[in-house]
Write an enzyme that holds these catalytic residues in place. Sequence first.
Site, PDB file in Angstrom:
ATOM      1  N   HIS A 172       0.839  -1.207   0.000  1.00  0.00           N
ATOM      2  CA  HIS A 172       0.000   0.000   0.000  1.00  0.00           C
ATOM      3  C   HIS A 172       0.874   1.257   0.000  1.00  0.00           C
ATOM      4  O   HIS A 172       0.680   2.167  -0.812  1.00  0.00           O
ATOM      5  CB  HIS A 172      -0.917  -0.028   1.234  1.00  0.00           C
ATOM      6  CG  HIS A 172      -1.751   1.181   1.438  1.00  0.00           C
ATOM      7  ND1 HIS A 172      -3.110   1.176   1.231  1.00  0.00           N
ATOM      8  CD2 HIS A 172      -1.436   2.440   1.847  1.00  0.00           C
ATOM      9  CE1 HIS A 172      -3.592   2.381   1.501  1.00  0.00           C
ATOM     10  NE2 HIS A 172      -2.593   3.161   1.882  1.00  0.00           N
ATOM     11  N   GLU A 173       1.832   1.284   0.921  1.00  0.00           N
ATOM     12  CA  GLU A 173       2.700   2.463   1.036  1.00  0.00           C
ATOM     13  C   GLU A 173       3.637   2.603  -0.169  1.00  0.00           C
ATOM     14  O   GLU A 173       3.867   3.712  -0.657  1.00  0.00           O
ATOM     15  CB  GLU A 173       3.491   2.413   2.343  1.00  0.00           C
ATOM     16  CG  GLU A 173       2.640   2.509   3.595  1.00  0.00           C
ATOM     17  CD  GLU A 173       1.790   3.773   3.685  1.00  0.00           C
ATOM     18  OE1 GLU A 173       2.161   4.822   3.096  1.00  0.00           O
ATOM     19  OE2 GLU A 173       0.743   3.720   4.344  1.00  0.00           O
ATOM     20  N   HIS A 207       1.871   4.236  -3.068  1.00  0.00           N
ATOM     21  CA  HIS A 207       1.847   5.704  -2.965  1.00  0.00           C
ATOM     22  C   HIS A 207       3.177   6.284  -3.447  1.00  0.00           C
ATOM     23  O   HIS A 207       3.211   7.243  -4.220  1.00  0.00           O
ATOM     24  CB  HIS A 207       1.625   6.148  -1.519  1.00  0.00           C
ATOM     25  CG  HIS A 207       0.250   5.939  -0.994  1.00  0.00           C
ATOM     26  ND1 HIS A 207      -0.898   6.285  -1.675  1.00  0.00           N
ATOM     27  CD2 HIS A 207      -0.167   5.428   0.201  1.00  0.00           C
ATOM     28  CE1 HIS A 207      -1.951   6.005  -0.937  1.00  0.00           C
ATOM     29  NE2 HIS A 207      -1.533   5.469   0.212  1.00  0.00           N
TER      30      HIS A 207
END
Length: 191
Positions: A53-54, A57
């Site tokens: 997820h990170e 980004h």
Amino acid sequence: MVRFNREEVRDILVSMVVIAGVFAYVFSGKNIQTAVVLLPATLITVGLGFVLHEIAHKLMAIRYGFWAEYRLWFEGLLLALVTAYFGFVFAAPGAVYIHGNYIERDVNGKISLAGPLTNIILAIMFLMVSTVLPSPINQVAFLGYAVNSFLALFNLIPLAVLDGAKVFRWNPLIWLLAAAAAFALTFNSMF
């Protein structure tokens, strides 16, 4: 080029282990011995979901020409530990910080959508894998499905600090579609 400095790798690993640990603790019914047994499964399901997820980004921000780096938020780690004690997890161990002169609303929305979209994709992949694996491994895959569905839905809540607020400001229809997908996956995982 994508680079991770030593501090960033450390922050990601610490966040991943703490988040996996608190989820294992909650899933175990707050039993330390069971939590230790569950830890490898939560490292794979929760840890992988959190890290990817990170990184999503970060990669999207870099794609748009920004400098981006994950940073641990100590207070968020502490909050995860405290909430786990009460039987639920509020996980905000850190975030990818994006630096640039000006980030347009649509670009910020796309960068913010990358994380929850990654969790939606992971949830679907874990669900597909859970249908072909033998027991008890299929249960770990199903846990990955449930956790990543929830992570996507949680992050799409349109509150200021969460991804959902930035996605909603950019494009309410895309936010609605992503939130509906995350909700459907989460709802399905419960039943």
